[in-house]
Design a protein around this motif. Structure first.
Motif, mmCIF file in Angstrom:
data_model
loop_
_atom_site.group_PDB
_atom_site.id
_atom_site.type_symbol
_atom_site.label_atom_id
_atom_site.label_comp_id
_atom_site.label_asym_id
_atom_site.label_seq_id
_atom_site.Cartn_x
_atom_site.Cartn_y
_atom_site.Cartn_z
ATOM 1 N N LEU A 25 16.823 22.891 23.115
ATOM 2 C CA LEU A 25 17.809 22.808 22.043
ATOM 3 C C LEU A 25 19.045 23.628 22.374
ATOM 4 O O LEU A 25 20.172 23.233 22.059
ATOM 5 N N ILE A 81 16.041 10.334 20.116
ATOM 6 C CA ILE A 81 16.403 10.291 18.707
ATOM 7 C C ILE A 81 15.701 9.077 18.095
ATOM 8 O O ILE A 81 15.963 7.936 18.476
ATOM 9 N N ASP A 119 21.342 21.626 24.638
ATOM 10 C CA ASP A 119 21.976 20.406 24.124
ATOM 11 C C ASP A 119 23.369 20.716 23.586
ATOM 12 O O ASP A 119 23.515 21.421 22.582
ATOM 13 N N THR A 165 13.162 18.188 13.940
ATOM 14 C CA THR A 165 12.660 18.095 15.312
ATOM 15 C C THR A 165 11.129 18.064 15.309
ATOM 16 O O THR A 165 10.479 18.252 14.275
ATOM 17 N N TYR A 191 24.236 13.034 14.395
ATOM 18 C CA TYR A 191 23.240 12.672 13.383
ATOM 19 C C TYR A 191 23.134 13.687 12.250
ATOM 20 O O TYR A 191 22.250 13.577 11.409
ATOM 21 N N LEU A 233 18.024 20.902 12.829
ATOM 22 C CA LEU A 233 19.260 21.017 13.596
ATOM 23 C C LEU A 233 20.424 20.436 12.806
ATOM 24 O O LEU A 233 20.238 19.614 11.910
ATOM 25 N N TYR A 234 21.629 20.866 13.199
ATOM 26 C CA TYR A 234 22.823 20.125 12.801
ATOM 27 C C TYR A 234 23.380 19.510 14.082
ATOM 28 O O TYR A 234 23.876 20.212 14.960
ATOM 29 N N HIS A 235 23.247 18.192 14.187
ATOM 30 C CA HIS A 235 23.644 17.431 15.375
ATOM 31 C C HIS A 235 25.008 16.808 15.119
ATOM 32 O O HIS A 235 25.291 16.328 14.017
ATOM 33 N N TYR A 283 14.365 14.220 15.852
ATOM 34 C CA TYR A 283 14.845 14.675 17.161
ATOM 35 C C TYR A 283 13.616 15.116 17.950
ATOM 36 O O TYR A 283 13.044 16.168 17.680
ATOM 37 N N ASN A 320 25.291 18.850 21.998
ATOM 38 C CA ASN A 320 25.561 18.116 20.763
ATOM 39 C C ASN A 320 25.082 18.849 19.514
ATOM 40 O O ASN A 320 25.328 18.395 18.404
ATOM 41 N N ILE A 321 24.413 19.968 19.696
ATOM 42 C CA ILE A 321 23.852 20.711 18.563
ATOM 43 C C ILE A 321 24.772 21.870 18.191
ATOM 44 O O ILE A 321 25.193 22.639 19.050
ATOM 45 N N GLU A 322 25.065 21.990 16.886
ATOM 46 C CA GLU A 322 25.896 23.083 16.394
ATOM 47 C C GLU A 322 25.055 24.213 15.812
ATOM 48 O O GLU A 322 25.391 25.380 15.986
#
Length: 552
Positions: free
Chosen positions: A167, A77, A170, A197, A192, A187-189, A86, A172-174
């Protein structure tokens, strides 16, 4: 050369090419039958060297770094002024390694057609075995690190999601969003929020990827049918378009990732989406068959609340859930999980809508009906089910109670005003900015108290409300639904308060011991419904966690 001679020459050339292909193919097949397999040593970074070489770019500052698939895929990051990036880092291939990878990739298309992949053998194991056999057939001299890199890309491209695979891995990614050709993936992290990316697809590559990802979902996308909604193999929700027919910047896709480990009531307390008092209240009303509607804006946590509260449903009752995309995760045996289906033809033949599933569900004598989201005529059927005594849960897009009522009463839902009183509780979810952080909160919990005899308007009682200034929840001190439960169960006020306190005690213990997975929560809830004294005694003796850890 006349036309006949030219045709004869072409035919001879085609025969020769086909002969060469068959000879090569038969040689490969014969070689595979020998089962002469090169053994691959386990990868050891200290012995074989690092697979990834990475330095932070000079103009950036690294905020965080973590592995996605150690030792093959790493994410960094980065920050440059107020912009975040990202950056996915994967092993770099030499020219020779790329040539070997491309040749294996081509040959495997033929070899895997000879392999029975319906056996119990893991498909990754089969892929690795065949790839190593091909390397042995080529007599390719490669270092152990090079072989591991080649196998990683074969697994990523053939069984994974190509460039997108890191991705997907991960947690942490929605959301993953591609807006078109040569445009970076966004992404929506969780930490963050919206972030760009270093991954992008060119036009040909993107079109091919969209077609393949739709095929993985069991759907076909084409210029004639350029839009697809589908469920990915891991349960994530996919919306994709192909070409420039409906999206002028090129093919696009959006993936809303599915949590294999769903959010539970314990998570909601820890996230401060709700407090223990509110969760204890929802536990008691769910157990006693009160219908609830969860409303809110996009990504406000409606489905997470629905899934969490559904864990409080008694263990042996019959549950039917109806969804467009599979998102619910219950630990109940007597549960039918329904999923709608789009039409196979332009005429609409073969379509199974949420309305069809709901109408069918009412013939199956369910005690609890869960509908993923109401947005059309299925809502009227849902309220008819409420009116006939079925307990129902659902979600809808609406920012407040007034909007909920307005949407239900008008097109295209058209629920009659008098039917609204069949609904017991409305929970309004919000996604808000709090101290420079994006959080989800249950803004208020409202009870429907019937119709006003004079005005005919719906009467409501606001039971819980979130206070943004203190980030706490306030109980109004009066609950019509709890009074109704107390009367129907033959309890007095002390018994009702004792039931609520017992549930709060259990929830507080589970939060303290971090018993947050949905199986543990379900088992504790089910155990309490059968033998409350046992669960409370285990808490007093501080042995509840140990008791259920042996059961999982």
């Amino acid at each position: 050369m006349d036309e006949q001679e030219r045709q004869d020459t072409i035919s001879t050339s085609e025969v020769e090419e086909e002969s060469v292909f068959l000879n090569t193919f038969n040689n490969l097949r014969g070689y595979f039958h020998k089962e002469k397999i090169r053994t691959l040593p386990d990868y050891d970074q200290e012995v074989h060297g690092s697979l990834i070489e990475y330095e932070v770019p000079e103009e950036y500052t690294q905020v965080e770094q973590y592995w996605l698939d150690e030792p093959y895929a790493l994410v960094s990051i980065l920050q440059k002024k107020n912009q975040m990036l990202y950056q996915v880092i994967e092993p770099a291939l030499t020219v020779f390694e790329k040539e070997i990878l491309e040749r294996i990739y081509d040959d495997l298309q033929d070899i895997l057609t000879l392999t029975d992949t319906s056996t119990d053998v893991d498909k990754s194991t089969i892929l690795q075995k065949k790839a190593l056999t091909l390397l042995d057939y080529y007599h390719a001299s490669l270092e152990v690190a090079s072989i591991h890199k080649i196998l990683y890309y074969l697994e990523r491209n053939l069984r994974g999601y190509d460039k997108l695979n890191p991705l997907i891995l991960d947690p942490n990614i929605e959301d993953i969003s591609c807006d078109g050709n040569n445009i970076p993936i966004f992404l929506y992290h969780i930490a963050y929020r919206n972030i760009k990316t270093n991954i992008a697809f060119d036009e040909t590559e993107l079109n091919s990827f969209v077609i393949r990802i739709c095929q993985k979902c069991g759907k076909q996308i084409s210029i004639g049918e350029p839009m697809i909604d589908a469920t990915m193999p891991d349960g994530s929700r996919l919306q994709a378009t192909l070409g420039k027919e409906v999206t002028t910047r090129g093919s696009s896709f959006s993936i809303r990732k599915f949590r294999g480990d769903p959010i539970t009531p314990i998570d909601l307390v820890k996230f401060n989406t709700c407090d223990i008092d509110m969760i204890a209240y929802l536990w008691l009303v769910t157990e006693n068959g009160k219908s609830i509607l969860f409303a809110g804006g996009t990504a406000s946590g409606k489905t997470s609340m629905l899934n969490s509260v559904s864990l409080f449903i008694p263990s042996l009752v019959k549950i039917i859930s109806i969804e467009d995309t599979r998102e619910l995760m219950l630990h109940h045996d007597n549960w039918i999980a329904g999923l709608s289906r789009e039409s196979f033809t332009v005429s609409g033949a073969g379509e199974v809508s949420m309305y069809d599933l709901l109408r069918s569900a009412l013939r199956q004598r369910p005690e609890y009906i869960i509908v993923g989201e109401v947005r059309g005529k299925e809502a009227l059927t849902l309220f008819q089910a409420m009116s006939t005594g079925h307990t129902t849960y659902s979600t809808m897009h609406a920012g407040d109670v007034q909007t909920v009522v307005s949407r239900l009463e008008h097109e295209p839902i058209n629920v009659p005003h008098v039917m609204m009183q069949s609904l017991n509780i409305i929970c309004i979810q919000k996604q808000v900015n709090l101290k420079d952080e994006r959080v989800r909160r249950t803004n208020n919990v409202v009870e429907v108290a019937g119709l006003d005899p004079k005005s005919g308007n719906i009467r409501i009682n606001e039971c819980f409300q979130w206070d943004p200034s203190t980030d706490t929840f306030k109980f109004a001190g009066n609950s019509i639904i709890l009074d109704n439960i107390m009367f129907s169960r033959g309890w007095d006020k002390d018994t009702l308060l004792n039931e609520l306190n017992n549930r709060k005690k259990i929830l507080a213990y589970m939060c303290d011991k971090n018993m947050r997975d949905f199986i543990s929560v379900s088992m504790v809830v089910q155990a309490y419904s059968v033998n409350p004294e046992l669960v409370l005694n285990e808490i007093e003796n501080d042995t509840l966690q140990e008791m259920f850890s042996h059961s999982i």
